[in-house]
Scaffold this motif. Structure first.
Motif, short mmCIF file in Angstrom:
data_model
loop_
_atom_site.label_atom_id
_atom_site.label_comp_id
_atom_site.label_asym_id
_atom_site.label_seq_id
_atom_site.Cartn_x
_atom_site.Cartn_y
_atom_site.Cartn_z
N ALA A 71 -5.00 1.37 9.09
CA ALA A 71 -5.48 2.50 8.27
C ALA A 71 -5.97 3.69 9.10
O ALA A 71 -5.75 4.83 8.72
CB ALA A 71 -6.58 2.03 7.34
N GLU A 72 -6.66 3.42 10.19
CA GLU A 72 -7.24 4.50 10.98
C GLU A 72 -6.76 4.42 12.42
O GLU A 72 -7.17 3.53 13.17
CB GLU A 72 -8.77 4.44 10.94
CG GLU A 72 -9.33 4.80 9.59
CD GLU A 72 -10.85 4.85 9.60
OE1 GLU A 72 -11.47 4.47 10.61
OE2 GLU A 72 -11.40 5.26 8.57
N TYR A 98 -7.38 -2.71 4.88
CA TYR A 98 -6.25 -1.78 4.92
C TYR A 98 -5.65 -1.86 6.32
O TYR A 98 -6.30 -1.52 7.30
CB TYR A 98 -6.72 -0.36 4.60
CG TYR A 98 -7.09 -0.19 3.15
CD1 TYR A 98 -6.21 0.42 2.27
CD2 TYR A 98 -8.31 -0.67 2.66
CE1 TYR A 98 -6.54 0.56 0.92
CE2 TYR A 98 -8.64 -0.53 1.32
CZ TYR A 98 -7.76 0.09 0.46
OH TYR A 98 -8.07 0.22 -0.85
N ALA A 140 0.85 -1.19 0.00
CA ALA A 140 0.00 0.00 0.00
C ALA A 140 0.89 1.24 0.00
O ALA A 140 1.99 1.21 0.56
CB ALA A 140 -0.91 0.00 1.23
N ALA A 141 0.41 2.30 -0.61
CA ALA A 141 1.20 3.52 -0.71
C ALA A 141 1.41 4.20 0.64
O ALA A 141 2.47 4.76 0.89
CB ALA A 141 0.53 4.49 -1.68
N ASP A 142 0.41 4.12 1.51
CA ASP A 142 0.49 4.88 2.76
C ASP A 142 0.24 4.02 4.00
O ASP A 142 -0.33 4.48 4.98
CB ASP A 142 -0.48 6.04 2.72
CG ASP A 142 -1.90 5.61 2.44
OD1 ASP A 142 -2.12 4.41 2.19
OD2 ASP A 142 -2.80 6.47 2.48
N GLY A 143 0.67 2.78 3.96
CA GLY A 143 0.49 1.90 5.12
C GLY A 143 1.25 0.61 4.91
O GLY A 143 1.90 0.40 3.89
#
Length: 152
Positions: free
Chosen positions: A79-80, A76, A50-53
């Motif tokens: 993610a949060e 994801y 994943a690009a951001d995780g």
């Protein structure tokens, strides 16, 4: 007259109970697809970059019959606020064939809704699907894993 009203109310209650167990997707008549995916399916799993995780965990169940039904869960990771966030998709997979680099490639196309771009997974062999773009081209970066492996 009271008996008639009681019968009508009972029928309405039974219909409402039957409808309450459906997802929004299934309200459109996709029950048979979802049922066949659950009962007779091939399950592929894998965690893709994943690009951001740390990654996206895929769980893909493909119906083992002619309906081409699928159920896809994309989770994801972290993610949060460090917690995973999952998204579920159901529908009918489309089989796409294109010539890439002089070779014919086959892939599954999964529509993920009106606001999401479709996901494409090329059929590598009997036990592997690989994430590709809409032209069925593989990622340029070969050191990352884009494969889902057959689990069941």
């Amino acid at each position: 007259m009271k008996k008639l009203m009681l019968i009508v109310a009972a029928c309405a209650a039974m219909v409402a109970c039957k409808q309450s167990g459906k997802t929004a997707e299934n309200m459109n008549g996709n029950d048979s697809v979802t049922d066949s995916v659950v009962v007779d399916s091939m399950v592929y799993e894998g965690t893709l970059p994943a690009a951001d995780g740390p990654g996206i965990r895929y769980n893909l169940a493909l119906a083992g019959d002619s309906t081409n039904g699928y159920h896809l869960t994309m989770t994801y990771l972290e993610a949060e606020n460090g917690k995973d966030k999952a998204f579920d998709y159901n529908g009918v997979a489309e089989i796409v064939t294109k010539t890439v680099g002089g070779k014919e490639k086959k892939a599954y196309k999964f529509s993920l809704g009106e606001k999401e771009a479709p996901a494409y997974f090329m059929i590598v062999d009997d036990s592997t699907l690989r994430a590709v773009n809409d032209q069925l081209e593989e990622a340029v970066t070969k050191d990352l894993n884009y494969d889902l492996k057959l689990k069941k």
